[in-house]
Structures are given as structure tokens and as C-alpha cells.
Scaffold this motif. Structure first.
Motif, PDB file in Angstrom:
ATOM      1  N   PRO A  46       1.532   5.516   0.383  1.00 54.57           N
ATOM      2  CA  PRO A  46       1.269   6.472   1.458  1.00 54.57           C
ATOM      3  C   PRO A  46      -0.194   6.914   1.521  1.00 54.57           C
ATOM      4  CG  PRO A  46       3.188   7.139   0.180  1.00 54.57           C
ATOM      5  CD  PRO A  46       2.579   5.977  -0.520  1.00 54.57           C
ATOM      6  N   ASP A  47      -0.883   6.853   0.373  1.00 49.71           N
ATOM      7  CA  ASP A  47      -2.296   7.238   0.335  1.00 49.71           C
ATOM      8  C   ASP A  47      -3.229   6.097   0.730  1.00 49.71           C
ATOM      9  OD1 ASP A  47      -2.035   5.574  -1.850  1.00 49.71           O
ATOM     10  OD2 ASP A  47      -2.788   7.032  -3.315  1.00 49.71           O
ATOM     11  N   GLY A  48      -2.655   4.925   1.042  1.00 49.33           N
ATOM     12  CA  GLY A  48      -3.456   3.771   1.440  1.00 49.33           C
ATOM     13  C   GLY A  48      -3.957   2.932   0.288  1.00 49.33           C
ATOM     14  N   ARG A  49      -3.719   3.399  -0.949  1.00 49.16           N
ATOM     15  CA  ARG A  49      -4.167   2.645  -2.123  1.00 49.16           C
ATOM     16  C   ARG A  49      -3.192   1.524  -2.439  1.00 49.16           C
ATOM     17  NH1 ARG A  49      -7.596   3.764  -5.800  1.00 49.16           N
ATOM     18  NH2 ARG A  49      -6.175   3.392  -7.516  1.00 49.16           N
TER      19      ARG A  49
ATOM     20  N   ARG B 115       0.857  -1.178   0.000  1.00 49.73           N
ATOM     21  CA  ARG B 115       0.000   0.000   0.000  1.00 49.73           C
ATOM     22  C   ARG B 115       0.892   1.226   0.000  1.00 49.73           C
ATOM     23  NH1 ARG B 115      -5.338  -0.922  -0.247  1.00 49.73           N
ATOM     24  NH2 ARG B 115      -5.904  -2.960   0.458  1.00 49.73           N
TER      25      ARG B 115
END
Length: 132
Positions: A122-125, A120
């Protein structure tokens, strides 16, 4: 709907061809589908894959994951793929076989995404492994 082996094979063939026709016209999936080399040969391989998955035939002996590694696909592609596949399976297959196909496709989607996007950002995607 014809529930004989030949009838089910014909339904699987229609499912695959109709699904790929829809995918080809789709804004998100179309560019990926149109990049498939030897398209007619590919369709035959996919028909064999689903025949094995749904009817237990032994025509497909490949490994489905490796060819997908090189494709420019993201998690959104899988959501759209599942929506179109589910719709088409329900249109072309007997109800019980359609639900079996959708369940198998869902498991495959989860496994492919776990393999393609193990990290994942840094944006969680989900993101792919860094390329070397």
C-alpha cells in the motif's frame, strides 16, 4: 594489470574476496553476508560464477536465484550491493572487464528484485509474495 587468462582469473578471485570482506564490514550487508553457511565454499562458487560471466568458463553450472529467496533481503540491500560491487570491480579488474561486470551485476540485480519483490504494498514499496 595482467591480462592473461591466469591474471584475469586471479583478478576475479581478488574481486570476490575483497567484495565479500567489504560486505562483511558493511552495516546493511554484513548481517546477510555473515549468515552464509560454508563461507569458503561459497566464495569458490561465486568466483566460478564470475569466471563464467566474464571469461566464458564452464565451472559454474548452478542457478543463482533460488538460494537468495530465503535471505532476509530488501530492495535497499541491492542498492548497497551494487555500490560496493561497482567500487570493488573498478579496484580489482581491468577497466573494460570492470564495466562488463558492473553491467552484468546491474542486470542480475534487476532480475532478482523482479523475482523477489513482484508486488507493491500500500505504501508503494516492493514487497515479497505473501508467505503461506
Amino acid at each position: 594489470m595482467d591480462q592473461t587468462a591466469d591474471g584475469l582469473e586471479a583478478a576475479i578471485d581478488r574481486l570476490v574476496r575483497r567484495f565479500y570482506a567489504k560486505g562483511d564490514r558493511d552495516d546493511l550487508l554484513g548481517p546477510v553476508f555473515r549468515a552464509i553457511p560454508a563461507f569458503d565454499e561459497h566464495i569458490g562458487v561465486i568466483v566460478d560464477f564470475w569466471s563464467r560471466q566474464l571469461l566464458g568458463t564452464d565451472r559454474y553450472q548452478g542457478r543463482p536465484f533460488p538460494p537468495h529467496w530465503k535471505l532476509a533481503i530488501e530492495p535497499d540491500h541491492f542498492d548497497r550491493w551494487m555500490a560496493l560491487f561497482s567500487e570493488t570491480a573498478r579496484e580489482e579488474l581491468p577497466a573494460d572487464l570492470a564495466e562488463q561486470a558492473i553491467t552484468k551485476a546491474g542486470h542480475m540485480s534487476t532480475a532478482f528484485q523482479a523475482g523477489l519483490f513482484p508486488l507493491r504494498g500500500p505504501d508503494g514499496r516492493p514487497m515479497r509474495l505473501p508467505r503461506s
